[in-house]
Design a protein around this motif. Sequence first.
Motif, PDB file in Angstrom:
ATOM      1  N   GLU A 113       0.822  -1.213   0.000  1.00 51.05           N
ATOM      2  CA  GLU A 113       0.000   0.000   0.000  1.00 51.05           C
ATOM      3  C   GLU A 113       0.853   1.259   0.000  1.00 51.05           C
ATOM      4  N   LYS A 114       1.985   1.227   0.677  1.00 50.72           N
ATOM      5  CA  LYS A 114       2.825   2.420   0.801  1.00 50.72           C
ATOM      6  C   LYS A 114       3.720   2.674  -0.417  1.00 50.72           C
ATOM      7  N   ASN A 115       3.713   1.765  -1.377  1.00 50.03           N
ATOM      8  CA  ASN A 115       4.499   1.986  -2.585  1.00 50.03           C
ATOM      9  C   ASN A 115       3.857   3.105  -3.404  1.00 50.03           C
ATOM     10  N   GLY A 116       4.542   4.240  -3.496  1.00 47.41           N
ATOM     11  CA  GLY A 116       3.974   5.384  -4.191  1.00 47.41           C
ATOM     12  C   GLY A 116       4.556   5.627  -5.559  1.00 47.41           C
ATOM     13  N   LEU A 117       5.885   5.445  -5.673  1.00 48.72           N
ATOM     14  CA  LEU A 117       6.589   5.655  -6.934  1.00 48.72           C
ATOM     15  C   LEU A 117       7.542   4.499  -7.180  1.00 48.72           C
ATOM     16  N   VAL A 118       7.733   4.162  -8.437  1.00 46.26           N
ATOM     17  CA  VAL A 118       8.777   3.204  -8.792  1.00 46.26           C
ATOM     18  C   VAL A 118       9.356   3.632 -10.137  1.00 46.26           C
ATOM     19  N   CYS A 119      10.679   3.618 -10.228  1.00 46.43           N
ATOM     20  CA  CYS A 119      11.338   4.033 -11.470  1.00 46.43           C
ATOM     21  C   CYS A 119      12.098   2.868 -12.085  1.00 46.43           C
ATOM     22  N   GLN A 150      17.512   0.693  -2.961  1.00 47.14           N
ATOM     23  CA  GLN A 150      16.398   0.237  -3.802  1.00 47.14           C
ATOM     24  C   GLN A 150      15.016   0.696  -3.334  1.00 47.14           C
ATOM     25  N   ASN A 151      14.751   0.676  -2.040  1.00 46.03           N
ATOM     26  CA  ASN A 151      13.432   1.033  -1.526  1.00 46.03           C
ATOM     27  C   ASN A 151      13.344   2.477  -1.046  1.00 46.03           C
ATOM     28  N   ASN A 152      14.401   3.250  -1.336  1.00 45.58           N
ATOM     29  CA  ASN A 152      14.405   4.647  -0.921  1.00 45.58           C
ATOM     30  C   ASN A 152      15.306   5.441  -1.866  1.00 45.58           C
ATOM     31  N   VAL A 153      14.940   5.461  -3.157  1.00 46.30           N
ATOM     32  CA  VAL A 153      15.784   6.149  -4.133  1.00 46.30           C
ATOM     33  C   VAL A 153      15.734   7.654  -3.912  1.00 46.30           C
ATOM     34  N   LEU A 154      16.815   8.306  -4.253  1.00 43.83           N
ATOM     35  CA  LEU A 154      16.881   9.755  -4.088  1.00 43.83           C
ATOM     36  C   LEU A 154      15.908  10.450  -5.031  1.00 43.83           C
ATOM     37  N   ILE A 155      15.901  10.010  -6.314  1.00 44.09           N
ATOM     38  CA  ILE A 155      15.046  10.618  -7.322  1.00 44.09           C
ATOM     39  C   ILE A 155      14.366   9.537  -8.148  1.00 44.09           C
ATOM     40  N   LYS A 195       6.629   5.298  -0.349  1.00 41.21           N
ATOM     41  CA  LYS A 195       7.955   4.853  -0.777  1.00 41.21           C
ATOM     42  C   LYS A 195       8.230   5.248  -2.224  1.00 41.21           C
ATOM     43  N   ALA A 196       9.486   5.602  -2.487  1.00 36.86           N
ATOM     44  CA  ALA A 196       9.978   5.815  -3.847  1.00 36.86           C
ATOM     45  C   ALA A 196      11.037   4.754  -4.090  1.00 36.86           C
ATOM     46  N   SER A 197      10.768   3.854  -5.026  1.00 40.43           N
ATOM     47  CA  SER A 197      11.606   2.664  -5.174  1.00 40.43           C
ATOM     48  C   SER A 197      12.186   2.527  -6.573  1.00 40.43           C
ATOM     49  N   PHE A 198      13.064   1.547  -6.699  1.00 40.76           N
ATOM     50  CA  PHE A 198      13.712   1.211  -7.961  1.00 40.76           C
ATOM     51  C   PHE A 198      13.560  -0.275  -8.203  1.00 40.76           C
ATOM     52  N   ASP A 199      13.082  -0.647  -9.390  1.00 33.61           N
ATOM     53  CA  ASP A 199      12.970  -2.048  -9.753  1.00 33.61           C
ATOM     54  C   ASP A 199      13.862  -2.303 -10.962  1.00 33.61           C
ATOM     55  N   PRO A 200      14.958  -3.052 -10.799  1.00 33.35           N
ATOM     56  CA  PRO A 200      15.891  -3.287 -11.907  1.00 33.35           C
ATOM     57  C   PRO A 200      15.284  -4.095 -13.043  1.00 33.35           C
ATOM     58  N   ASN A 201      14.123  -4.714 -12.807  1.00 31.95           N
ATOM     59  CA  ASN A 201      13.464  -5.475 -13.866  1.00 31.95           C
ATOM     60  C   ASN A 201      12.768  -4.569 -14.880  1.00 31.95           C
ATOM     61  N   ILE A 202      12.506  -3.319 -14.482  1.00 33.55           N
ATOM     62  CA  ILE A 202      11.874  -2.360 -15.380  1.00 33.55           C
ATOM     63  C   ILE A 202      12.965  -1.700 -16.217  1.00 33.55           C
ATOM     64  N   LYS A 203      12.868  -1.839 -17.527  1.00 35.52           N
ATOM     65  CA  LYS A 203      13.916  -1.313 -18.399  1.00 35.52           C
ATOM     66  C   LYS A 203      13.348  -0.266 -19.361  1.00 35.52           C
ATOM     67  N   ALA A 204      13.950   0.910 -19.337  1.00 38.75           N
ATOM     68  CA  ALA A 204      13.575   1.988 -20.253  1.00 38.75           C
ATOM     69  C   ALA A 204      14.852   2.601 -20.807  1.00 38.75           C
ATOM     70  N   TYR A 205      14.759   3.126 -22.017  1.00 39.92           N
ATOM     71  CA  TYR A 205      15.947   3.619 -22.700  1.00 39.92           C
ATOM     72  C   TYR A 205      15.702   5.015 -23.263  1.00 39.92           C
TER      73      TYR A 205
END
Length: 341
Positions: A113-119, A150-155, A195-205
């Motif tokens: 529920e607390k996951n707000g952003l993921v890049c 990973q679970n607290n990215v700066l940007i 939370k602002a997180s990072f998922d390495p499985n998500i790939k964008a170019y």
Amino acid sequence: MSVSIVIPCHNEEKTIQSTFNFIVKQTLKPSQVFFVNDLSSDNTFKELLKLKRNNKTEIKIKIFNTTKNLFRAGACNLALKHVNTDYVVIMDAGSLLEKHAVEYAIDYLSKEEKNGLVCSRAGLIKSSGLLYRLQKLEYANTDLSRMISQNNVLISHGLFTAAKTKYLREVNFYSEGVLLEDYDLTVKMKLKGYKASFDPNIKAYTNSVDKIGSFQKQRFRWFLGGLDVLKKFGWNKATRIDYFGHILYFIFFFTVMGTLVFGANQFFSYGQFNNIMLLPISLSVINYVTSLLSLKFVEGCTKKDVLLKIIIFPELFYCVFQELIRWKAYLTFIFINDRRW
């Protein structure tokens, strides 16, 4: 799970079609895509109308055409206010997505529920030249740092960020009139407890910057924009890591510079190599060895990339150039209040 995609566009006539083609290939397709033509001076608006006219998919395309330059934050907000899906992906017009990107992003957000952003990971579209390869290595190093936090990215970066729409409404979307709107948004979300997180499985170019002048302007905006965000929000739970990073930077910078000056004076005055010179040498070795780990995150890593890392000197000059830009940003932050994009 319903999802929309918001894409701000400024002079993107050459990228619109390819960007949409990658969206159509997603394993989780959005129900709607919002394009915002932000006062382009090329044929972006015509290309968007053509794209909508020729669209044979079930994805609904909505186009906004601004009469004044809203910049990225304002352009995104214009579309975000019309989003009625549970989730929304905000991406750059030139971004190309791996086919699972949207699916993985929404799956990540829905887990808690607390996951707000993921890049996403920040990859570069294949190109050529030394500047491209140096950026390729740098982006990989940044992905490594995101992996560590990973679970607290700066940007949560603008290349590709997915969010829960209701949380974006809660923080009143992006702040307009700031240089680094994605950092500003990340801080606002964290202060609300999300939370602002990072998922390495998500790939964008995205495309690399191909000119030194454009590169300098981009990095200067990033550095200065980050400082402005810290000034705006002050010391708090969302910014203290960045504050601490700047403090450490100044400590290391002046320690190393003082050591080099003292050591050089000893050498040229007395012909002696002082042991204090081992400090900057040790720090440089540690930093270099650590950076080797980032090769794991280099998309399509080649022998040329590895060789460039081993040679050291091109990256060293690249880093020195960025340090000069950083100090220009520090001085601008202190002495100049006017902000320009």
